[in-house]
Design a protein around this motif. Sequence first.
Motif, PDB file in Angstrom:
ATOM      1  N   SER A 189       0.843  -1.192   0.000  1.00  0.00           N
ATOM      2  CA  SER A 189       0.000   0.000   0.000  1.00  0.00           C
ATOM      3  C   SER A 189       0.878   1.241   0.000  1.00  0.00           C
ATOM      4  O   SER A 189       2.081   1.179   0.255  1.00  0.00           O
ATOM      5  N   GLY A 190       0.244   2.398  -0.262  1.00  0.00           N
ATOM      6  CA  GLY A 190       1.033   3.614  -0.238  1.00  0.00           C
ATOM      7  C   GLY A 190       0.257   4.847  -0.600  1.00  0.00           C
ATOM      8  O   GLY A 190      -0.975   4.871  -0.611  1.00  0.00           O
ATOM      9  N   LEU A 211      -0.783  -2.936   5.183  1.00  0.00           N
ATOM     10  CA  LEU A 211      -1.802  -1.894   5.163  1.00  0.00           C
ATOM     11  C   LEU A 211      -1.186  -0.499   5.142  1.00  0.00           C
ATOM     12  O   LEU A 211      -0.086  -0.282   5.650  1.00  0.00           O
ATOM     13  N   ASN A 212      -1.940   0.448   4.612  1.00  0.00           N
ATOM     14  CA  ASN A 212      -1.496   1.830   4.542  1.00  0.00           C
ATOM     15  C   ASN A 212      -1.393   2.479   5.920  1.00  0.00           C
ATOM     16  O   ASN A 212      -0.730   3.499   6.079  1.00  0.00           O
ATOM     17  N   GLN A 213      -2.057   1.890   6.900  1.00  0.00           N
ATOM     18  CA  GLN A 213      -2.083   2.463   8.251  1.00  0.00           C
ATOM     19  C   GLN A 213      -0.678   2.710   8.767  1.00  0.00           C
ATOM     20  O   GLN A 213      -0.401   3.728   9.410  1.00  0.00           O
ATOM     21  N   GLY A 214       0.239   1.783   8.484  1.00  0.00           N
ATOM     22  CA  GLY A 214       1.602   1.913   8.976  1.00  0.00           C
ATOM     23  C   GLY A 214       2.324   3.111   8.399  1.00  0.00           C
ATOM     24  O   GLY A 214       3.089   3.783   9.091  1.00  0.00           O
ATOM     25  N   LEU A 215       2.077   3.410   7.126  1.00  0.00           N
ATOM     26  CA  LEU A 215       2.706   4.553   6.488  1.00  0.00           C
ATOM     27  C   LEU A 215       2.081   5.852   6.994  1.00  0.00           C
ATOM     28  O   LEU A 215       2.772   6.796   7.368  1.00  0.00           O
ATOM     29  N   VAL A 216       0.746   5.894   7.018  1.00  0.00           N
ATOM     30  CA  VAL A 216       0.037   7.128   7.353  1.00  0.00           C
ATOM     31  C   VAL A 216       0.313   7.574   8.785  1.00  0.00           C
ATOM     32  O   VAL A 216       0.462   8.765   9.060  1.00  0.00           O
ATOM     33  N   ASP A 217       0.387   6.613   9.720  1.00  0.00           N
ATOM     34  CA  ASP A 217       0.612   7.018  11.117  1.00  0.00           C
ATOM     35  C   ASP A 217       2.094   7.045  11.496  1.00  0.00           C
ATOM     36  O   ASP A 217       2.442   7.323  12.649  1.00  0.00           O
ATOM     37  N   GLY A 218       2.976   6.766  10.535  1.00  0.00           N
ATOM     38  CA  GLY A 218       4.403   6.873  10.780  1.00  0.00           C
ATOM     39  C   GLY A 218       5.043   5.663  11.431  1.00  0.00           C
ATOM     40  O   GLY A 218       6.225   5.688  11.762  1.00  0.00           O
ATOM     41  N   THR A 219       4.277   4.574  11.595  1.00  0.00           N
ATOM     42  CA  THR A 219       4.823   3.374  12.229  1.00  0.00           C
ATOM     43  C   THR A 219       5.872   2.703  11.351  1.00  0.00           C
ATOM     44  O   THR A 219       6.867   2.162  11.846  1.00  0.00           O
TER      45      THR A 219
END
Length: 312
Positions: A189-190, A211-219
Amino acid sequence: MKHVLSLADIRPQDRRFVGGKAFSLAVMAQHGIQVPAGLVVTTRAYEHFVSATGLRGRILLELNRKSFKDLRWEEMWDASLRLRHLFLTTPMPEDLAASLTKALGPRLPERCVIRSSAPGEDSRKASFAGLHASFVNVAGIEAVLEHLKLVWASLWSDAALLYRRELGLDVKKSAMAVLIQDMVAGEKSGVVFGQNPQDPSQAVIEAVYGLNQGLVDGTVEPDRWILDRETGVILTYHPAPKRDIVLPGEEGVRLTPLLPEQTQVPPLTEAEVAQVHHLARRSEVLFGAPQDMEWTFAGEELVTLQSRPITT
């Protein structure tokens, strides 16, 4: 205006009731771009909630203690805390809960993503990126109704209030629609910026495994590609240390180590980079401006999760 609309039913005149995020997805879906199936709980439901429970008056009371433009940050934080507590502790009116259950229940997927879609959000003048709540991997109508209140409450976060003040928006007219989408558990994702804010001749793609969640929240730190905006030719590639991946959990998401073989391989092939760039160009033509988009690959299918104009 109904409490719930499907993306297929949204028309241009509905934008102020469904918000920018849901409206953009509806436009893309109606023009053949692959997006997750979705339903929108319109601002009418929010208005029903705050009117029937008396919260509208409590909101005005909090905001009228002092001129909004003169509130210090700590005063805004206190007001925000009280308002969000009111939203979370106030039961949903029985008639509204029954209406939403009837409209949503039979059409809910097994697992949902629940996202804010406020009017004024994701416009050319204001993005509200990251200021309102979103939730991944929500299951069941009771959980969905509780998460609706969480998203409504996020309309009154201190950061969202401060952003509205900076933009000169009338905070007393704020309302919130909520987007409920099928959860797409993509393998990679990205995001893509159809135009690099730092160099208009370029586009930027960032990607992670999972999932994109990791990128969006900076994890999770993403790999980054810089492309020629017109041709899509890759100009530079910046790999990131690859250690973790965000995946769906029993509830919400979980962070887990990447497989050893993935740590040395970019999440996207050059062909997939080209697909994402083509998607950004297609969306730009559709909306008439370069877009900031979220996307995921589910198998070989490229699915758009969000598209909004680039703001600086």
